[in-house]
Write an enzyme that holds these catalytic residues in place. Structure first.
Site, mmCIF file in Angstrom:
data_model
loop_
_atom_site.group_PDB
_atom_site.id
_atom_site.type_symbol
_atom_site.label_atom_id
_atom_site.label_comp_id
_atom_site.label_asym_id
_atom_site.label_seq_id
_atom_site.Cartn_x
_atom_site.Cartn_y
_atom_site.Cartn_z
ATOM 1 N N ASP A 16 0.879 -1.179 0.000
ATOM 2 C CA ASP A 16 0.000 0.000 0.000
ATOM 3 C C ASP A 16 0.911 1.221 0.000
ATOM 4 O O ASP A 16 2.135 1.103 0.142
ATOM 5 C CB ASP A 16 -0.875 -0.018 1.270
ATOM 6 C CG ASP A 16 -1.756 1.229 1.399
ATOM 7 O OD1 ASP A 16 -2.396 1.619 0.413
ATOM 8 O OD2 ASP A 16 -1.793 1.828 2.498
ATOM 9 N N SER A 17 0.292 2.395 -0.108
ATOM 10 C CA SER A 17 1.078 3.623 -0.052
ATOM 11 C C SER A 17 1.569 3.918 1.372
ATOM 12 O O SER A 17 2.427 4.774 1.542
ATOM 13 C CB SER A 17 0.217 4.794 -0.529
ATOM 14 O OG SER A 17 -0.918 4.910 0.303
ATOM 15 N N CYS A 79 -4.274 -1.533 -1.852
ATOM 16 C CA CYS A 79 -4.516 -0.096 -1.998
ATOM 17 C C CYS A 79 -5.470 0.052 -3.185
ATOM 18 O O CYS A 79 -5.193 -0.480 -4.271
ATOM 19 C CB CYS A 79 -3.197 0.614 -2.275
ATOM 20 S SG CYS A 79 -3.379 2.342 -2.768
ATOM 21 N N GLU A 158 -4.150 9.270 8.707
ATOM 22 C CA GLU A 158 -2.698 9.307 8.957
ATOM 23 C C GLU A 158 -2.400 10.230 10.144
ATOM 24 O O GLU A 158 -1.624 9.891 11.023
ATOM 25 C CB GLU A 158 -1.945 9.792 7.708
ATOM 26 C CG GLU A 158 -1.976 8.804 6.546
ATOM 27 C CD GLU A 158 -0.746 7.883 6.498
ATOM 28 O OE1 GLU A 158 0.297 8.254 7.035
ATOM 29 O OE2 GLU A 158 -0.862 6.784 5.910
ATOM 30 N N CYS A 207 -11.023 2.784 0.296
ATOM 31 C CA CYS A 207 -9.623 3.141 0.510
ATOM 32 C C CYS A 207 -9.202 2.381 1.748
ATOM 33 O O CYS A 207 -9.953 2.351 2.737
ATOM 34 C CB CYS A 207 -9.501 4.651 0.731
ATOM 35 S SG CYS A 207 -7.857 5.165 1.272
ATOM 36 N N HIS A 209 -7.268 2.971 3.995
ATOM 37 C CA HIS A 209 -7.110 3.777 5.203
ATOM 38 C C HIS A 209 -8.451 3.960 5.938
ATOM 39 O O HIS A 209 -8.467 4.232 7.134
ATOM 40 C CB HIS A 209 -6.602 5.181 4.866
ATOM 41 C CG HIS A 209 -5.128 5.266 4.642
ATOM 42 N ND1 HIS A 209 -4.502 4.691 3.561
ATOM 43 C CD2 HIS A 209 -4.155 5.891 5.361
ATOM 44 C CE1 HIS A 209 -3.204 4.959 3.625
ATOM 45 N NE2 HIS A 209 -2.969 5.678 4.706
HETATM 46 N N1 DGL Z 1 -4.753 3.407 0.976
HETATM 47 C C1 DGL Z 1 -4.872 3.946 -0.353
HETATM 48 C C2 DGL Z 1 -6.117 3.391 -1.047
HETATM 49 O O1 DGL Z 1 -6.637 2.351 -0.659
HETATM 50 C C3 DGL Z 1 -4.943 5.431 -0.477
HETATM 51 C C4 DGL Z 1 -4.067 6.269 0.344
HETATM 52 C C5 DGL Z 1 -3.301 7.256 -0.504
HETATM 53 O O2 DGL Z 1 -3.889 8.215 -1.024
HETATM 54 O O3 DGL Z 1 -2.121 7.006 -0.633
HETATM 55 O O4 DGL Z 1 -6.576 3.972 -2.005
#
Ligand code: DGL
Length: 302
Positions: A16-17, A79, A158, A207, A209
């Site tokens: 993931d990011s 992600c 975050e 997402c 997150h």
């Molecule tokens: N966790 C990432 C997703 O599922 C997005 C977070 C980011 O913007 O890096 O899209």
């Protein structure tokens, strides 16, 4: 070397990011406790959401090439933005099975909705790609999909993780493990009220997150709206794919867990990541990813 014990004991690569994909890694570890996992959080380039999808596709190629060089037997793009940008290209480039999180999330939403009105919240990149609307309507073309980009939720998750050292009464919910300031609740209302008024009964947290903000999001949309995250469904897919290939780890395998980040603050990654993964991240490694061309040149064609 497929279907030898050595192949089957190889790790599953998850990336993931940043921290978000650890929500998916956690479900994989829960569903498949005998499997080894290598997790990579590309924290140095987080967030992916506002970036051009072509750029994110390049990141996906580069990270998959690195994971393959580490000997993974399967890759989970944990992600949504990276899935929307690069899943198809990655499947065309690499020979290990690769799944993303959009299709599992879409499937779970289709199963959950009763009134066939489904909301999707995700990053700008994911919403603009139309990946969720397409995946949901591919399964049931009669579903109406209401999509909204909620880019500030990534920042809230975050930052909330970073603030969550405070006293217990500061937490909106212990389960969320994220500190939510009152100002963030206003942002959530602004994003989610219009969706609620559309009469959705199901909302996809598109997402990885966002499950960290479940308590905040649930409080705004109300109990009657089912919140969907793809993590559990993605973990089920991993089990099904490895099972079909006869590639599940042997019963006597001792699973290993590696946690890697492209970021430089390993302590922070370990402490915040451990909260998301819900168990301590031991020995977090810093990884410098090789240039994409270098990483790809040694690959066998698919
Ligand atoms: N966790 C990432 C997703 O599922 C997005 C977070 C980011 O913007 O890096 O899209």
């Amino acid at each position: 070397m497929e279907n030898t014990d050595a192949y089957n004991s190889a790790p599953i690569g998850v990336f993931d990011s940043g921290f978000g994909g650890l929500t998916v890694a956690r479900e994989i570890a829960k569903a498949l406790p005998g499997e080894s996992i290598i997790y990579l959080g590309d924290s140095a380039r987080c967030p992916y959401g506002p970036r051009d999808l072509t750029e994110v596709d390049g990141f996906v190629q580069q990270i998959c090439a690195w994971l393959v060089s580490q000997g993974v037997k399967m890759i989970v793009i944990a992600c949504n933005t990276a899935t929307a940008a690069g899943l198809v290209h990655a499947q065309q480039t690499f020979s290990v099975p690769i799944i993303g999180v959009v299709e599992p999330g879409a499937r779970a939403a289709v199963h959950a909705t009763r009134n066939r009105r489904v909301g999707v919240i995700a990053t700008k990149g994911t919403i603009e790609s139309g990946a969720y609307a397409h995946a949901i309507r591919n399964i049931d073309a009669g579903i109406t999909v209401f999509s909204t980009a909620t880019p500030r939720f990534v920042e809230i998750a975050e930052r909330g993780i970073r603030m969550a050292e405070g006293p217990v009464e500061d937490y909106t919910s212990l389960a969320s493990k994220v500190y939510v300031r009152p100002a963030f609740q206003e942002i959530a209302k602004e994003y989610l009220e219009p969706l609620r008024r559309c009469g959705i009964d199901t909302l996809v947290l598109g997402c990885t997150h966002y499950p960290l903000l479940k308590a905040l999001i649930g409080a705004v949309v109300g109990r009657e709206v089912t919140l969907i995250s793809s993590a559990k469904e993605a973990a089920r897919d991993v089990r099904a794919i490895l099972g079909r290939k006869g590639a599940l780890a042997p019963g006597d395998a001792v699973p290993t867990r590696r946690f890697c980040t492209t970021g430089s603050n390993l302590e922070e990654f370990a402490s915040f990541g451990g909260r998301v993964f819900r168990s301590p991240l031991e020995g977090v490694e810093h990884i410098e990813l090789p240039r994409c061309d270098d990483a790809l040149k040694d690959l066998q064609p698919v």
